[in-house]
Design a protein around this motif. Structure first.
Motif, PDB file in Angstrom:
ATOM      1  N   PHE A  84       0.350 113.906  32.227  1.00  0.00           N
ATOM      2  CA  PHE A  84       1.294 114.542  31.307  1.00  0.00           C
ATOM      3  C   PHE A  84       1.526 113.656  30.072  1.00  0.00           C
ATOM      4  N   LYS A  85       1.688 112.358  30.309  1.00  0.00           N
ATOM      5  CA  LYS A  85       1.905 111.437  29.182  1.00  0.00           C
ATOM      6  C   LYS A  85       0.699 111.431  28.253  1.00  0.00           C
ATOM      7  N   TYR A  86      -0.485 111.389  28.841  1.00  0.00           N
ATOM      8  CA  TYR A  86      -1.715 111.362  28.047  1.00  0.00           C
ATOM      9  C   TYR A  86      -1.850 112.637  27.215  1.00  0.00           C
ATOM     10  N   LEU A  87      -1.542 113.779  27.825  1.00  0.00           N
ATOM     11  CA  LEU A  87      -1.707 115.045  27.121  1.00  0.00           C
ATOM     12  C   LEU A  87      -0.676 115.225  26.011  1.00  0.00           C
ATOM     13  N   GLN A  88       0.451 114.540  26.112  1.00  0.00           N
ATOM     14  CA  GLN A  88       1.471 114.628  25.060  1.00  0.00           C
ATOM     15  C   GLN A  88       1.237 113.606  23.949  1.00  0.00           C
ATOM     16  N   MET A  89       0.299 112.687  24.174  1.00  0.00           N
ATOM     17  CA  MET A  89       0.068 111.609  23.218  1.00  0.00           C
ATOM     18  C   MET A  89      -1.217 111.874  22.427  1.00  0.00           C
ATOM     19  N   PRO A  90      -1.136 112.094  21.108  1.00  0.00           N
ATOM     20  CA  PRO A  90      -2.354 112.344  20.318  1.00  0.00           C
ATOM     21  C   PRO A  90      -3.249 111.109  20.276  1.00  0.00           C
ATOM     22  N   LEU A  91      -4.554 111.335  20.311  1.00  0.00           N
ATOM     23  CA  LEU A  91      -5.506 110.227  20.317  1.00  0.00           C
ATOM     24  C   LEU A  91      -5.669 109.622  18.923  1.00  0.00           C
ATOM     25  N   ASN A  92      -5.445 110.439  17.873  1.00  0.00           N
ATOM     26  CA  ASN A  92      -5.577 109.974  16.481  1.00  0.00           C
ATOM     27  C   ASN A  92      -6.943 109.344  16.217  1.00  0.00           C
ATOM     28  N   LEU A  93      -7.984 110.071  16.591  1.00  0.00           N
ATOM     29  CA  LEU A  93      -9.355 109.602  16.412  1.00  0.00           C
ATOM     30  C   LEU A  93      -9.695 109.588  14.914  1.00  0.00           C
ATOM     31  N   SER A  94      -9.976 108.412  14.368  1.00  0.00           N
ATOM     32  CA  SER A  94     -10.273 108.303  12.934  1.00  0.00           C
ATOM     33  C   SER A  94     -11.586 109.014  12.605  1.00  0.00           C
ATOM     34  N   GLY A 130     -24.666 103.926  18.060  1.00  0.00           N
ATOM     35  CA  GLY A 130     -23.738 103.052  17.343  1.00  0.00           C
ATOM     36  C   GLY A 130     -22.423 103.742  17.031  1.00  0.00           C
ATOM     37  N   ILE A 131     -22.513 105.015  16.619  1.00  0.00           N
ATOM     38  CA  ILE A 131     -21.285 105.770  16.332  1.00  0.00           C
ATOM     39  C   ILE A 131     -20.423 105.879  17.590  1.00  0.00           C
ATOM     40  N   VAL A 132     -21.074 106.163  18.727  1.00  0.00           N
ATOM     41  CA  VAL A 132     -20.329 106.286  19.995  1.00  0.00           C
ATOM     42  C   VAL A 132     -19.673 104.953  20.345  1.00  0.00           C
ATOM     43  N   PHE A 133     -20.436 103.851  20.215  1.00  0.00           N
ATOM     44  CA  PHE A 133     -19.878 102.532  20.551  1.00  0.00           C
ATOM     45  C   PHE A 133     -18.725 102.158  19.616  1.00  0.00           C
ATOM     46  N   SER A 134     -18.795 102.608  18.385  1.00  0.00           N
ATOM     47  CA  SER A 134     -17.719 102.283  17.433  1.00  0.00           C
ATOM     48  C   SER A 134     -16.396 102.938  17.822  1.00  0.00           C
ATOM     49  N   LYS A 135     -16.473 103.985  18.620  1.00  0.00           N
ATOM     50  CA  LYS A 135     -15.259 104.685  19.064  1.00  0.00           C
ATOM     51  C   LYS A 135     -14.950 104.385  20.540  1.00  0.00           C
ATOM     52  N   ALA A 136     -15.485 103.266  21.040  1.00  0.00           N
ATOM     53  CA  ALA A 136     -15.341 102.931  22.465  1.00  0.00           C
ATOM     54  C   ALA A 136     -13.876 102.804  22.883  1.00  0.00           C
ATOM     55  N   TYR A 176     -11.279 104.445  21.821  1.00  0.00           N
ATOM     56  CA  TYR A 176     -10.707 105.783  22.038  1.00  0.00           C
ATOM     57  C   TYR A 176     -11.220 106.380  23.344  1.00  0.00           C
ATOM     58  N   ILE A 177     -12.497 106.146  23.615  1.00  0.00           N
ATOM     59  CA  ILE A 177     -13.107 106.701  24.825  1.00  0.00           C
ATOM     60  C   ILE A 177     -12.499 106.053  26.066  1.00  0.00           C
ATOM     61  N   ARG A 178     -12.231 104.731  25.981  1.00  0.00           N
ATOM     62  CA  ARG A 178     -11.617 104.043  27.123  1.00  0.00           C
ATOM     63  C   ARG A 178     -10.230 104.598  27.426  1.00  0.00           C
ATOM     64  N   LYS A 179      -9.476 104.939  26.381  1.00  0.00           N
ATOM     65  CA  LYS A 179      -8.141 105.536  26.598  1.00  0.00           C
ATOM     66  C   LYS A 179      -8.248 106.809  27.425  1.00  0.00           C
ATOM     67  N   ALA A 180      -9.226 107.633  27.099  1.00  0.00           N
ATOM     68  CA  ALA A 180      -9.428 108.870  27.850  1.00  0.00           C
ATOM     69  C   ALA A 180      -9.902 108.561  29.259  1.00  0.00           C
ATOM     70  N   ASP A 181     -10.766 107.518  29.386  1.00  0.00           N
ATOM     71  CA  ASP A 181     -11.310 107.154  30.700  1.00  0.00           C
ATOM     72  C   ASP A 181     -10.224 106.737  31.676  1.00  0.00           C
ATOM     73  N   LEU A 182      -9.182 106.077  31.173  1.00  0.00           N
ATOM     74  CA  LEU A 182      -8.103 105.623  32.055  1.00  0.00           C
ATOM     75  C   LEU A 182      -7.468 106.787  32.799  1.00  0.00           C
ATOM     76  N   GLN A 222     -16.791 115.205  23.828  1.00  0.00           N
ATOM     77  CA  GLN A 222     -15.840 115.528  24.897  1.00  0.00           C
ATOM     78  C   GLN A 222     -14.412 115.128  24.550  1.00  0.00           C
ATOM     79  N   ILE A 223     -14.243 113.941  23.934  1.00  0.00           N
ATOM     80  CA  ILE A 223     -12.858 113.555  23.625  1.00  0.00           C
ATOM     81  C   ILE A 223     -12.286 114.428  22.503  1.00  0.00           C
ATOM     82  N   ILE A 224     -13.153 114.898  21.597  1.00  0.00           N
ATOM     83  CA  ILE A 224     -12.678 115.840  20.572  1.00  0.00           C
ATOM     84  C   ILE A 224     -12.308 117.174  21.218  1.00  0.00           C
ATOM     85  N   ALA A 225     -13.138 117.623  22.172  1.00  0.00           N
ATOM     86  CA  ALA A 225     -12.843 118.881  22.877  1.00  0.00           C
ATOM     87  C   ALA A 225     -11.539 118.772  23.665  1.00  0.00           C
ATOM     88  N   ILE A 226     -11.320 117.609  24.293  1.00  0.00           N
ATOM     89  CA  ILE A 226     -10.080 117.395  25.047  1.00  0.00           C
ATOM     90  C   ILE A 226      -8.882 117.376  24.093  1.00  0.00           C
TER      91      ILE A 226
END
Length: 602
Positions: free
Chosen positions: A199-209, A251-257, A259-265, A342-346
């Motif tokens: 619930f906390k994660y879904l209420q918190m925007p990821l703010n992906l640059s 490289g693009i994926v690694f640059s956003k690692a 943000y991806i880790r936040k979703a992974d948690l 996937q993180i954009i879709a989420i």
């Protein structure tokens, strides 16, 4: 009648076991077929080498990989069906255990125990051998909390009537009830914080640059890479372009690692859990409801298409987890920027759907609590739905009322009548004659009634009242509290509650036992007279016959009842039946004599 119900649960459990065995055999068969396909794959490699042609390997790889994927899918489905029926078997066996010994695979509510509560400790509402243990069928933490809240405070009249209506409907849907329990059984051992973290994660925007441009590029990236690969086939120098695009994508994926880790948690195991909850939501949504309460709850889910949305989120999180396989993750990210997709879709799902998610899960908790208070209606059909009175005075009448935690072959029922009035009932009697049990019988059935459940009686009518008990008073070494001080604290709480709380009905068992007999009598008498002055209503059980004399002083307010014994050839016989009047026979000397202590006359 109880045996007929046990036989029905036994039959249902056996059928579920047979279904589980069938799907287990099917899953094992498909597992062997997978081994067969693996052997064929090895044989294809052998033919490719011996025949020196790659065509065999190419054809075999496509066909066998498709066959393997299909077998994995079918085996997974059969394993899910096997687990479902094994859990359904457990649900039926649990009902048998509950009927035979009050055992329960669900939580007994010990964490809700509170000795300072108005009544839950004295009336065995929570903990081992408690009311909660008898009726609890809630697997989720929220469901446990919901049911506990219904048992530790009375609902208002309209809510009770709504719940009674819901319980009556659920009592006719026992198969649906068991199926919902089966679908929710996975949650019984889930991490209590996992849903809260979601619930906390879904209420918190990821703010992906750069999200907008990343979304556009992720859609065209695979076409660019495939075009480069095809071009390299016809013009080899383009191979460098293809490698550059693949590396750039990685490289693009690694640059956003980060943000991806936040979703992974959050994503770890959440996808499967949400898939299970989607089935629960669908079970509620697809049921044909008629009662207003059940309809309103299901409507919250139907209007929001909750099961579809939760299933969608489950699939998105599962797709994000694909990268946990390193080889698959590299290929997907190189071609599709998979993790970013996937993180954009989420994030898009969160923006559209997260607002009402907690409400949806609260509906599950509500249904779990409802099916719990429906247990008495289903397992004990001789119990009755109490009438909720709206009289100005206190009403609490019962016919053949008995204690629900005592086995049916051992419990003794009694009648009680308090109708639209203000009274204090003094109950005298011998040791072990039934005074305390009677007080608890009235109290625990009142708790059941005011939660919306059926009661262990053939008839009951009562006002919405607040039970306050004074029964198991204990000292406390941690709080440096003596028994007498603990009694004074409880009395102070009771007297304050009579004034401050809504319509208090007190249950007092042997007041001021921590002091001498004269102080005990004078203090008890003073407390009762103060309760009369405050228009208090309830019961006082005591060994002190002098207290019964208050009926002479307050004939319009005090009533005397008693439990007695019969002594036949030196043996004490108890009938555990309440009677009008005051007790004349006591048994302490007889009990002492049985352990070798003679009590002489003064």
């Amino acid at each position: 009648m109880e045996q007929d119900i046990i036989n029905e649960y036994t039959r249902a459990g056996q059928l579920a076991g047979q279904q589980a065995d069938k799907f287990k055999k099917l899953a094992n068969t498909y597992s062997l077929l997978r081994l067969g396909l693996f052997a064929l794959m090895i044989f294809a490699v052998y033919l490719t080498i011996t025949q020196d042609t790659f065509t065999i390997m190419a054809i075999a790889f496509v066909l066998l990989l498709a066959g393997f994927a299909w077998l994995v899918s079918r085996q997974g489905e059969y394993e899910r069906q096997r687990d479902y029926y094994l859990n359904l078997q457990r649900i039926n066996e649990n009902e048998i255990s509950s009927l035979q010994s009050n055992a329960n695979l669900y939580n007994n509510g010990q964490r809700f125990s509170n000795e300072k509560h108005f009544y839950t400790s004295d009336l065995d509402i929570f903990g081992n051998a408690s009311l909660f243990q008898l009726i609890n069928r809630t697997a989720t933490s929220a469901g446990n909390n919901k049911l506990a809240s219904w048992l530790d405070a009375p609902a208002d009249k309209s809510t009770i009537l709504f719940r009674q209506q819901a319980v009556k409907e659920l009592a006719t849907k026992n198969e649906w009830k068991k199926e919902l329990q089966t679908l929710l059984l996975f949650a019984k051992d889930e991490d209590l914080n996992r849903l809260n973290n979601l619930f906390k994660y879904l209420q918190m925007p990821l703010n992906l640059s750069g999200e907008r441009w990343l979304d556009i590029y992720a859609k065209i990236a695979p076409y660019l890479l495939i075009a480069a690969i095809i071009g390299a086939v016809f013009y080899p120098p383009v191979k460098g372009v293809a490698i550059f695009i693949a590396l750039a994508n990685m490289g693009i994926v690694f640059s956003k690692a980060a943000y991806i880790r936040k979703a992974d948690l959050i994503a770890d195991k959440i996808g499967k859990m949400l898939g299970s909850y989607a089935n629960v939501f669908n079970k509620i949504e697809s049921q044909d409801w008629h009662g207003a309460y059940n309809l309103s709850l299901a409507k919250k889910l139907k209007d929001d298409q909750t099961s579809i949305k939760i299933k969608e989120l489950s699939k998105l999180i599962d797709k994000l987890n694909y990268h946990l396989n390193i080889i698959v993750g590299v290929l997907l990210n190189a071609f599709l920027l998979w993790d970013i997709r996937q993180i954009i879709a989420i994030e898009n799902w969160k923006r559209t759907n997260s607002a009402n998610l907690e409400v949806a899960f609260d509906v599950i908790a509500e249904f779990e609590a409802l099916i719990s208070i429906a247990v008495p209606s289903i397992n004990y059909p001789e119990w009755v739905t109490p009438i909720i009175s709206g009289t100005g005075g206190y009403t609490l009448t019962a016919t053949n009322i008995a204690h629900p935690l005592i086995r049916s072959e051992k419990r003794v029922d009694n009648n009680y009548d308090l109708r639209d009035t203000f009274k204090i009932d003094i109950i005298t009697g011998s040791n072990m004659a039934g005074k305390s049990t009677f007080l608890r019988t009235i109290g625990i059935n009142t708790v059941l009634a005011l939660s919306g459940a059926n009661v262990c009686a053939s008839a009951m009518e009562l006002s919405v009242i607040t039970i306050v008990s004074y029964m198991r008073i204990k000292d406390s070494l941690n709080e440096s509290t003596s028994t007498f001080k603990a009694e004074l604290d409880r009395l102070q709480m009771l007297l304050a509650a009579v004034v401050q709380e809504h319509r208090v009905f007190f249950l007092i068992d042997e007041m001021l036992r921590g002091t001498n007999s004269m102080d005990k009598y004078l203090g008890s008498k003073a407390v009762i007279e103060q309760l009369i002055a405050k228009k208090g209503v309830g019961m006082v059980a005591t060994h002190d016959l002098q207290i019964a004399r208050l009926e002479d002083k307050y004939p319009d307010y005090v009533r005397n009842y008693y439990f007695d014994i019969q002594v036949l050839n030196g043996e004490m016989l108890f009938d555990y039946k309440i009677k009008h009047g005051e007790c004349k026979t006591f048994n302490a000397s007889l009990l002492l004599k049985q352990i070798g202590i003679e009590v002489g006359a003064e």
